[in-house]
Design an enzyme around this catalytic site. Structure first.
Site, PDB file in Angstrom:
ATOM      1  N   ASN A 170      87.792 -19.326  47.350  1.00 61.20           N
ATOM      2  CA  ASN A 170      88.246 -20.066  46.170  1.00 61.20           C
ATOM      3  C   ASN A 170      87.126 -20.011  45.134  1.00 61.20           C
ATOM      4  O   ASN A 170      86.145 -20.741  45.234  1.00 61.20           O
ATOM      5  CB  ASN A 170      88.558 -21.519  46.576  1.00 61.20           C
ATOM      6  CG  ASN A 170      88.879 -22.391  45.369  1.00 61.20           C
ATOM      7  OD1 ASN A 170      89.149 -21.881  44.283  1.00 61.20           O
ATOM      8  ND2 ASN A 170      88.849 -23.702  45.572  1.00 61.20           N
ATOM      9  N   TRP A 171      87.311 -19.124  44.160  1.00 59.20           N
ATOM     10  CA  TRP A 171      86.230 -18.914  43.183  1.00 59.20           C
ATOM     11  C   TRP A 171      86.178 -19.980  42.097  1.00 59.20           C
ATOM     12  O   TRP A 171      85.283 -19.947  41.241  1.00 59.20           O
ATOM     13  CB  TRP A 171      86.365 -17.523  42.544  1.00 59.20           C
ATOM     14  CG  TRP A 171      85.957 -16.414  43.474  1.00 59.20           C
ATOM     15  CD1 TRP A 171      85.285 -16.550  44.662  1.00 59.20           C
ATOM     16  CD2 TRP A 171      86.183 -15.014  43.301  1.00 59.20           C
ATOM     17  NE1 TRP A 171      85.087 -15.316  45.235  1.00 59.20           N
ATOM     18  CE2 TRP A 171      85.624 -14.357  44.421  1.00 59.20           C
ATOM     19  CE3 TRP A 171      86.803 -14.258  42.319  1.00 59.20           C
ATOM     20  CZ2 TRP A 171      85.672 -12.965  44.569  1.00 59.20           C
ATOM     21  CZ3 TRP A 171      86.851 -12.878  42.461  1.00 59.20           C
ATOM     22  CH2 TRP A 171      86.292 -12.247  43.568  1.00 59.20           C
ATOM     23  N   LYS A 172      87.171 -20.867  42.060  1.00 59.04           N
ATOM     24  CA  LYS A 172      87.183 -21.921  41.039  1.00 59.04           C
ATOM     25  C   LYS A 172      87.002 -21.282  39.650  1.00 59.04           C
ATOM     26  O   LYS A 172      87.535 -20.205  39.403  1.00 59.04           O
ATOM     27  CB  LYS A 172      86.124 -22.977  41.354  1.00 59.04           C
ATOM     28  CG  LYS A 172      86.259 -23.460  42.801  1.00 59.04           C
ATOM     29  CD  LYS A 172      85.430 -24.659  43.133  1.00 59.04           C
ATOM     30  CE  LYS A 172      85.689 -25.049  44.586  1.00 59.04           C
ATOM     31  NZ  LYS A 172      85.025 -26.283  44.971  1.00 59.04           N
ATOM     32  N   HIS A 190      94.423 -29.098  45.325  1.00 59.53           N
ATOM     33  CA  HIS A 190      92.982 -29.115  45.583  1.00 59.53           C
ATOM     34  C   HIS A 190      92.406 -30.438  45.062  1.00 59.53           C
ATOM     35  O   HIS A 190      92.874 -30.956  44.038  1.00 59.53           O
ATOM     36  CB  HIS A 190      92.320 -27.929  44.876  1.00 59.53           C
ATOM     37  CG  HIS A 190      90.882 -27.768  45.263  1.00 59.53           C
ATOM     38  ND1 HIS A 190      89.889 -28.539  44.693  1.00 59.53           N
ATOM     39  CD2 HIS A 190      90.288 -26.982  46.181  1.00 59.53           C
ATOM     40  CE1 HIS A 190      88.730 -28.213  45.250  1.00 59.53           C
ATOM     41  NE2 HIS A 190      88.940 -27.270  46.157  1.00 59.53           N
ATOM     42  N   GLU A 247      89.917 -31.121  43.378  1.00 57.51           N
ATOM     43  CA  GLU A 247      89.508 -31.093  41.969  1.00 57.51           C
ATOM     44  C   GLU A 247      90.717 -31.250  41.043  1.00 57.51           C
ATOM     45  O   GLU A 247      90.619 -31.866  39.984  1.00 57.51           O
ATOM     46  CB  GLU A 247      88.718 -29.800  41.678  1.00 57.51           C
ATOM     47  CG  GLU A 247      87.326 -29.876  42.289  1.00 57.51           C
ATOM     48  CD  GLU A 247      86.747 -28.552  42.751  1.00 57.51           C
ATOM     49  OE1 GLU A 247      87.196 -27.486  42.319  1.00 57.51           O
ATOM     50  OE2 GLU A 247      85.810 -28.599  43.596  1.00 57.51           O
ATOM     51  N   GLU A 259      90.284 -30.499  53.504  1.00 53.61           N
ATOM     52  CA  GLU A 259      89.021 -30.474  52.770  1.00 53.61           C
ATOM     53  C   GLU A 259      88.566 -31.902  52.497  1.00 53.61           C
ATOM     54  O   GLU A 259      88.993 -32.505  51.499  1.00 53.61           O
ATOM     55  CB  GLU A 259      89.208 -29.744  51.438  1.00 53.61           C
ATOM     56  CG  GLU A 259      89.577 -28.288  51.599  1.00 53.61           C
ATOM     57  CD  GLU A 259      89.155 -27.482  50.378  1.00 53.61           C
ATOM     58  OE1 GLU A 259      88.374 -26.545  50.552  1.00 53.61           O
ATOM     59  OE2 GLU A 259      89.570 -27.814  49.258  1.00 53.61           O
ATOM     60  N   GLY A 296      81.285 -28.929  48.008  1.00 56.11           N
ATOM     61  CA  GLY A 296      80.193 -28.649  47.080  1.00 56.11           C
ATOM     62  C   GLY A 296      78.978 -29.542  47.266  1.00 56.11           C
ATOM     63  O   GLY A 296      78.096 -29.580  46.418  1.00 56.11           O
ATOM     64  N   SER A 329      81.833 -27.068  52.026  1.00 58.84           N
ATOM     65  CA  SER A 329      80.495 -26.592  52.362  1.00 58.84           C
ATOM     66  C   SER A 329      80.451 -25.663  53.586  1.00 58.84           C
ATOM     67  O   SER A 329      79.529 -25.722  54.393  1.00 58.84           O
ATOM     68  CB  SER A 329      79.531 -27.769  52.546  1.00 58.84           C
ATOM     69  OG  SER A 329      79.415 -28.483  51.315  1.00 58.84           O
ATOM     70  N   GLY A 367      84.320 -22.258  48.923  1.00 56.36           N
ATOM     71  CA  GLY A 367      84.008 -22.276  47.499  1.00 56.36           C
ATOM     72  C   GLY A 367      82.684 -21.570  47.238  1.00 56.36           C
ATOM     73  O   GLY A 367      82.603 -20.344  47.189  1.00 56.36           O
ATOM     74  N   GLY A 368      81.616 -22.360  47.112  1.00 54.41           N
ATOM     75  CA  GLY A 368      80.295 -21.838  46.754  1.00 54.41           C
ATOM     76  C   GLY A 368      79.869 -20.585  47.509  1.00 54.41           C
ATOM     77  O   GLY A 368      79.414 -19.605  46.893  1.00 54.41           O
TER      78      GLY A 368
HETATM   79  P1  PGA Z   1      82.678 -25.557  48.737  1.00 55.62           P
HETATM   80  O1  PGA Z   1      84.176 -25.701  48.126  1.00 55.62           O
HETATM   81  O2  PGA Z   1      82.775 -24.481  49.812  1.00 55.62           O
HETATM   82  O3  PGA Z   1      81.830 -25.140  47.602  1.00 55.62           O
HETATM   83  O4  PGA Z   1      82.331 -26.888  49.327  1.00 55.62           O
HETATM   84  C1  PGA Z   1      85.314 -25.640  48.933  1.00 55.62           C
HETATM   85  C2  PGA Z   1      86.552 -25.882  48.114  1.00 55.62           C
HETATM   86  O5  PGA Z   1      86.512 -26.734  47.217  1.00 55.62           O
HETATM   87  O6  PGA Z   1      87.603 -25.236  48.329  1.00 55.62           O
END
Ligand code: PGA
Length: 252
Positions: A10-12, A96, A98, A168, A174, A215, A236-237
């Site tokens: 997930n590159w956001k 998600h 966010e 999640e 994050g 994470s 994500g990251g």
């Molecule tokens: P993260 O994000 O791996 O940076 O914690 C995961 C996500 O929000 O899908």
């Protein structure tokens, strides 16, 4: 039943078209062919078409980060499931944290998106998870159950079989604080049993893929993937660099 795992990037709101294409070209060359797992690349909307064209392996899929629930019309700034299918997506993230927390998405909106995606023939990846204060108040199961029941309201059994769930915990996204494998496994088991209750069908629950996200890193992925009910990852990251995402795909 053996469930094929799904490892999603997930590159956001990261990567231009050229950065995205360079990434998938390199990654596909470096990862050996996979038979027990699938890779999902979820770039921002602007890079979907180019990444879709650059994907050239049967074990790699394209996904989007969000959608609207109408097929077309006067909805400035929105993208429909039909358009996402047209550009080559197989999966779309829904709900998600966010989207829920920054953009005010409710379970009701999420449920409309899930239905619209299924109508378009796409697989929703429904994201659920509790906030830190909810976990500390002992409300994790209650929150996750509500998100599942309301997000999947009135979905028939055949359609439930096409859905992927991503657990999640919001406090792990994050933040560098991963849920321990045992904490994740506990919630994944709960999700599977809730889906069995919702669907009334044990085989749907057993076939359901439940991803963990929050994470995920090269140094914790192997422990997480040893748990019997963790069927993949939403990253994500650590999905932004080829070398770390490659190591995550190659969990052992
Ligand atoms: P993260 O994000 O791996 O940076 O914690 C995961 C996500 O929000 O899908």
């Amino acid at each position: 039943m053996a469930r094929k795992s799904l490892v999603a990037a997930n590159w956001k709101m990261h990567k231009t078209i050229s950065e995205a294409v360079k990434f998938v070209e390199e990654l596909q060359k470096l990862v050996e062919s996979l038979d027990d797992r699938e890779v999902l690349i979820v770039p921002p909307f602007t890079a979907l078409h180019a990444v879709g064209n650059a994907l050239n392996r049967g074990d790699f899929f394209l996904g989007a980060q969000n959608c609207f629930w109408e097929e077309k019309g006067a909805y400035t700034g929105e993208i429909s499931p039909v358009m996402l299918k047209d550009v080559g997506c197989s999966y779309v993230l829904v709900g998600h944290s966010e989207r829920r927390n920054i953009f005010g998405e409710t379970d009701e909106m999420i449920s409309k998106k899930v239905k619209a995606l299924l109508r378009a023939g796409l697989s929703p990846v429904l994201c659920v998870g509790e906030k830190l204060e909810e976990r500390e108040a002992g409300q994790t199961f209650q929150v996750v159950e509500r998100q599942l029941k309301e997000g999947l309201l009135d979905i028939d059994v055949q359609s439930l079989a096409k859905i992927v769930i991503a657990y999640e915990p919001v406090w792990a996204i994050g933040t560098g604080k991963t849920a321990s494998p045992a904490q994740a496994q506990e919630v994944h088991t709960f999700i599977r049993s809730t889906i069995e209750k919702i669907s009334g069908d044990k085989s749907v629950a057993e076939g359901l893929r439940i991803l963990y996200g929050g994470s995920v890193k090269p140094d914790n992925v192997d422990e997480l993937m040893k748990e019997p009910d963790i069927d993949g990852l939403l990253v994500g990251g650590a999905s932004l660099e080829v070398s770390s995402f490659k190591r995550i795909i190659e969990y052992r």
